[in-house]
Design a protein around this motif. Structure first.
Motif, PDB file in Angstrom:
ATOM      1  N   PRO A   1       0.923  -1.121   0.181  1.00  0.00           N
ATOM      2  CA  PRO A   1       0.139  -0.010   0.002  1.00  0.00           C
ATOM      3  C   PRO A   1       0.904   1.249   0.270  1.00  0.00           C
ATOM      4  O   PRO A   1       1.805   1.396   0.861  1.00  0.00           O
ATOM      5  N   ALA A   2       0.456   2.218  -0.862  1.00  0.00           N
ATOM      6  CA  ALA A   2       1.546   3.423  -0.993  1.00  0.00           C
ATOM      7  C   ALA A   2       0.741   4.563  -0.221  1.00  0.00           C
ATOM      8  O   ALA A   2       1.431   5.579  -0.093  1.00  0.00           O
ATOM      9  N   MET A   3      -0.307   4.208   0.375  1.00  0.00           N
ATOM     10  CA  MET A   3      -0.881   5.453   1.478  1.00  0.00           C
ATOM     11  C   MET A   3      -1.309   4.718   2.389  1.00  0.00           C
ATOM     12  O   MET A   3      -2.179   3.571   2.490  1.00  0.00           O
ATOM     13  N   THR A   4      -0.964   5.340   3.702  1.00  0.00           N
ATOM     14  CA  THR A   4      -1.393   4.853   4.930  1.00  0.00           C
ATOM     15  C   THR A   4      -2.447   6.261   5.299  1.00  0.00           C
ATOM     16  O   THR A   4      -1.443   7.360   5.897  1.00  0.00           O
ATOM     17  N   LEU A   5      -3.703   6.023   5.827  1.00  0.00           N
ATOM     18  CA  LEU A   5      -4.293   7.152   6.212  1.00  0.00           C
ATOM     19  C   LEU A   5      -4.472   6.877   7.834  1.00  0.00           C
ATOM     20  O   LEU A   5      -5.024   6.029   8.273  1.00  0.00           O
ATOM     21  N   ALA A   6      -3.844   7.828   8.577  1.00  0.00           N
ATOM     22  CA  ALA A   6      -3.549   7.703  10.039  1.00  0.00           C
ATOM     23  C   ALA A   6      -3.963   8.778  10.950  1.00  0.00           C
ATOM     24  O   ALA A   6      -3.774  10.177  10.331  1.00  0.00           O
ATOM     25  N   SER A   7      -4.542   8.432  11.828  1.00  0.00           N
ATOM     26  CA  SER A   7      -4.831   9.529  13.019  1.00  0.00           C
ATOM     27  C   SER A   7      -4.661   9.267  14.458  1.00  0.00           C
ATOM     28  O   SER A   7      -3.964   8.149  14.624  1.00  0.00           O
ATOM     29  N   GLU A   8      -5.300   9.840  15.280  1.00  0.00           N
ATOM     30  CA  GLU A   8      -4.891   9.467  16.825  1.00  0.00           C
ATOM     31  C   GLU A   8      -6.307   9.500  17.665  1.00  0.00           C
ATOM     32  O   GLU A   8      -7.204   9.977  16.916  1.00  0.00           O
ATOM     33  N   ILE A   9      -6.245   8.705  18.713  1.00  0.00           N
ATOM     34  CA  ILE A   9      -7.427   8.826  19.643  1.00  0.00           C
ATOM     35  C   ILE A   9      -7.141  10.497  20.323  1.00  0.00           C
ATOM     36  O   ILE A   9      -6.285  10.579  20.836  1.00  0.00           O
ATOM     37  N   THR A  10      -8.510  11.041  20.249  1.00  0.00           N
ATOM     38  CA  THR A  10      -8.378  12.390  20.758  1.00  0.00           C
ATOM     39  C   THR A  10      -9.212  12.246  22.038  1.00  0.00           C
ATOM     40  O   THR A  10      -9.337  13.296  22.555  1.00  0.00           O
ATOM     41  N   SER A  11      -9.977  11.185  22.311  1.00  0.00           N
ATOM     42  CA  SER A  11     -10.865  11.391  23.376  1.00  0.00           C
ATOM     43  C   SER A  11     -11.273  10.003  23.608  1.00  0.00           C
ATOM     44  O   SER A  11     -11.146   8.899  22.751  1.00  0.00           O
ATOM     45  N   LEU A  12     -11.668   9.488  25.191  1.00  0.00           N
ATOM     46  CA  LEU A  12     -11.900   8.039  25.475  1.00  0.00           C
ATOM     47  C   LEU A  12     -13.159   8.291  26.498  1.00  0.00           C
ATOM     48  O   LEU A  12     -12.849   9.335  27.229  1.00  0.00           O
TER      49      LEU A  12
ATOM     50  N   LEU B   1     -15.981   1.091  26.158  1.00  0.00           N
ATOM     51  CA  LEU B   1     -15.061   2.367  26.081  1.00  0.00           C
ATOM     52  C   LEU B   1     -15.041   2.808  24.526  1.00  0.00           C
ATOM     53  O   LEU B   1     -14.812   1.803  23.556  1.00  0.00           O
ATOM     54  N   VAL B   2     -15.387   3.801  24.386  1.00  0.00           N
ATOM     55  CA  VAL B   2     -15.296   4.657  23.159  1.00  0.00           C
ATOM     56  C   VAL B   2     -14.331   5.438  22.762  1.00  0.00           C
ATOM     57  O   VAL B   2     -14.123   6.332  23.620  1.00  0.00           O
ATOM     58  N   ALA B   3     -13.816   5.210  21.737  1.00  0.00           N
ATOM     59  CA  ALA B   3     -12.450   6.062  21.489  1.00  0.00           C
ATOM     60  C   ALA B   3     -12.975   6.952  20.198  1.00  0.00           C
ATOM     61  O   ALA B   3     -13.615   6.432  19.211  1.00  0.00           O
ATOM     62  N   VAL B   4     -12.691   8.039  20.442  1.00  0.00           N
ATOM     63  CA  VAL B   4     -13.009   9.149  19.323  1.00  0.00           C
ATOM     64  C   VAL B   4     -11.614   9.491  18.524  1.00  0.00           C
ATOM     65  O   VAL B   4     -10.718   9.484  19.005  1.00  0.00           O
TER      66      VAL B   4
ATOM     67  N   ALA C   1      -9.164  -1.820  26.373  1.00  0.00           N
ATOM     68  CA  ALA C   1      -9.584  -0.877  27.606  1.00  0.00           C
ATOM     69  C   ALA C   1      -8.208  -0.630  28.380  1.00  0.00           C
ATOM     70  O   ALA C   1      -7.968   0.489  28.580  1.00  0.00           O
ATOM     71  N   ASP C   2      -7.619  -1.795  28.485  1.00  0.00           N
ATOM     72  CA  ASP C   2      -6.186  -1.451  29.416  1.00  0.00           C
ATOM     73  C   ASP C   2      -4.964  -1.172  28.712  1.00  0.00           C
ATOM     74  O   ASP C   2      -3.960  -0.867  29.507  1.00  0.00           O
ATOM     75  N   HIS C   3      -4.853  -0.869  27.362  1.00  0.00           N
ATOM     76  CA  HIS C   3      -3.577  -0.300  27.028  1.00  0.00           C
ATOM     77  C   HIS C   3      -4.196   0.655  25.730  1.00  0.00           C
ATOM     78  O   HIS C   3      -3.369   0.482  24.837  1.00  0.00           O
ATOM     79  N   VAL C   4      -5.199   1.303  25.900  1.00  0.00           N
ATOM     80  CA  VAL C   4      -5.360   2.540  24.848  1.00  0.00           C
ATOM     81  C   VAL C   4      -5.177   3.853  25.594  1.00  0.00           C
ATOM     82  O   VAL C   4      -5.661   3.825  27.070  1.00  0.00           O
ATOM     83  N   ALA C   5      -4.715   4.861  25.039  1.00  0.00           N
ATOM     84  CA  ALA C   5      -4.644   6.054  25.634  1.00  0.00           C
ATOM     85  C   ALA C   5      -4.862   7.139  24.564  1.00  0.00           C
ATOM     86  O   ALA C   5      -4.552   6.836  23.487  1.00  0.00           O
ATOM     87  N   LEU C   6      -5.125   8.468  25.017  1.00  0.00           N
ATOM     88  CA  LEU C   6      -5.015   9.421  24.178  1.00  0.00           C
ATOM     89  C   LEU C   6      -3.539   9.738  23.338  1.00  0.00           C
ATOM     90  O   LEU C   6      -2.700   9.611  23.950  1.00  0.00           O
ATOM     91  N   GLY C   7      -3.901  10.054  22.155  1.00  0.00           N
ATOM     92  CA  GLY C   7      -2.787  10.060  21.327  1.00  0.00           C
ATOM     93  C   GLY C   7      -2.203   9.069  20.489  1.00  0.00           C
ATOM     94  O   GLY C   7      -1.222   8.744  19.737  1.00  0.00           O
ATOM     95  N   ASP C   8      -2.941   7.770  21.015  1.00  0.00           N
ATOM     96  CA  ASP C   8      -2.560   6.421  20.224  1.00  0.00           C
ATOM     97  C   ASP C   8      -2.915   6.449  18.904  1.00  0.00           C
ATOM     98  O   ASP C   8      -3.861   7.130  18.428  1.00  0.00           O
ATOM     99  N   GLU C   9      -1.974   5.889  18.140  1.00  0.00           N
ATOM    100  CA  GLU C   9      -2.275   6.148  16.665  1.00  0.00           C
ATOM    101  C   GLU C   9      -3.245   5.146  16.188  1.00  0.00           C
ATOM    102  O   GLU C   9      -3.523   3.837  16.799  1.00  0.00           O
TER     103      GLU C   9
END
Ligand SMILES: *Cc1c(COP(=O)(O)O)cnc(C)c1O
Length: 358
Positions: free
Chosen positions: A230-241, A263-266, A311-319
């Motif tokens: 794949p030549a494109m990776t569309l990536a962002s981050e968790i901004t809220s939990l 647990l809902v990640a935005v 739930a036990d290993h996600v955090a804000l800013g995770d890719e």
């Protein structure tokens, strides 16, 4: 640090180069017209042209896409696949040394009535069954006579386009046999294969292959092609939990209801970025290498993911990877009833393209 919204489209430069090599292993005897229309399928036409400089030429949809590449300094042959949209474009095409498809009588007449004396390279388009652009087989004699009588000297190429080389063998064979019948009568370079043709029909390779989607590492067919990246990776981050209770709903229209405490990640990605709104709940995203399901509707700037299982290993800013390396764009496309092509083309202006080497 400047202002920052975490979404980006990483463009994998080595993947583009690698995928061109894969094309060449499929079609070692053919020249490659790298198709970079629609801003290089969303990857950035200039960037793609630069990385694929070893292609023998570039294919674009229209004259403005072609002139853009000339203005960026590319000297390769450039073919305008839809040809000229008006007589006035002929002078521009000559000025910028562009080659173009000729697919109907009107375009042929523009050449006939022009005062141009410069030799032209044209790609005569034969309709072998797509029934979109091109001359019918039964008209070819008349067309060729008309070309012979043009006032300028013509370097002729013959081309046609597959309608379903990805899915239908019968129809593709039919197109191939029509193409072959006409090709036999002509002593000029020939071109038929798109990516699916490159991958599945060696007998369609002829002098020039015209791969698009496979250069970007996405699927032209149902079979994954080994070696494509794949030549494109569309990536962002968790901004809220946020924890919600069983029975509560998430997002517009309350279409998703939690069956357990969840647990809902935005994630900062939405249809304003080109992530398709039609992606249903359950469409996967990739977090820490694991696929997790979207929950609720995609909104303009955000989407929501059920990350309860992590739930036990996600955090804000995770890719969060929306598609790309580790999660083929075709998986998302399939969930939406569309094709990877559309998703790649639809990544919007506001998403920065970030070049990475791998
Ligand atoms: C877009 C296009 C291609 C490339 O098709 P892919 O399926 O992306 O490989 C080839 N030829 C023509 C005429 C096209 O318009």
């Amino acid at each position: 640090m400047t202002a920052y919204r975490p979404i980006q489209a990483r463009i994998h430069l080595n993947a583009l180069r690698n995928n061109l090599k894969v094309v060449k292993t499929f079609a070692p005897k053919s020249k490659v017209l790298a198709i970079i229309k629609s801003n290089g399928y969303g990857h950035g036409a200039e960037r793609v042209a630069r990385e694929l400089a070893e292609a023998d030429g570039y294919g674009v949809a229209s004259i403005d896409e072609a002139i853009f590449l000339r203005q960026k300094g590319f000297l390769h042959p450039i073919v305008i696949l839809e040809g000229l949209f008006s007589e006035a474009e002929l002078d521009l095409a000559i000025q910028h040394r562009l080659e173009f498809a000729v697919h109907n009588w009107e375009q042929l007449n523009w050449l006939k009535t022009s005062h141009v004396t410069t030799p032209l390279t044209i790609w005569l388009k034969l309709d072998t069954g797509m029934h979109r652009l091109g001359f019918d087989e039964r008209d070819m004699e008349r067309v060729l006579t008309a070309i012979d009588r043009l006032p300028m000297s013509i370097h002729l190429n013959l081309m046609s386009h597959f309608a379903s080389a990805d899915t239908s063998d019968d129809f593709t064979q039919k197109q191939l046999s029509i193409f072959n019948r006409v090709a036999q009568t002509l002593n000029c370079p020939k071109s038929l294969a798109n990516s699916a043709g490159v991958q599945r029909y060696p007998q369609s390779h002829f002098d020039w292959v015209r791969p698009g989607i496979m250069l970007y590492g996405a699927c032209a067919t149902d079979e994954m092609v080994p070696g494509l990246q794949p030549a494109m990776t569309l990536a962002s981050e968790i901004t809220s939990l946020k924890w919600i209770e069983a029975g509560e709903t998430v997002g517009y229209g309350q279409t998703w209801r939690a069956e357990r405490r969840s647990l809902v990640a935005v994630v900062a990605a939405g249809y304003g970025d080109g992530y398709p709104r039609c992606a249903p709940a359950g469409t996967p995203v990739l977090i820490h290498g694991q696929r997790l399901p979207m929950a609720g509707r995609v909104s303009m700037d955000m989407l929501t993911v059920d990350v309860t299982d992590m739930a036990d290993h996600v955090a804000l800013g995770d890719e969060v990877i929306l598609w790309g390396q580790g999660l083929p764009v075709d998986v998302i496309a399939q969930a939406c009833g569309t094709i990877g092509y559309e998703l790649l083309c639809d990544v919007t202006q506001r998403v920065p393209r970030v070049e990475v080497k791998d």
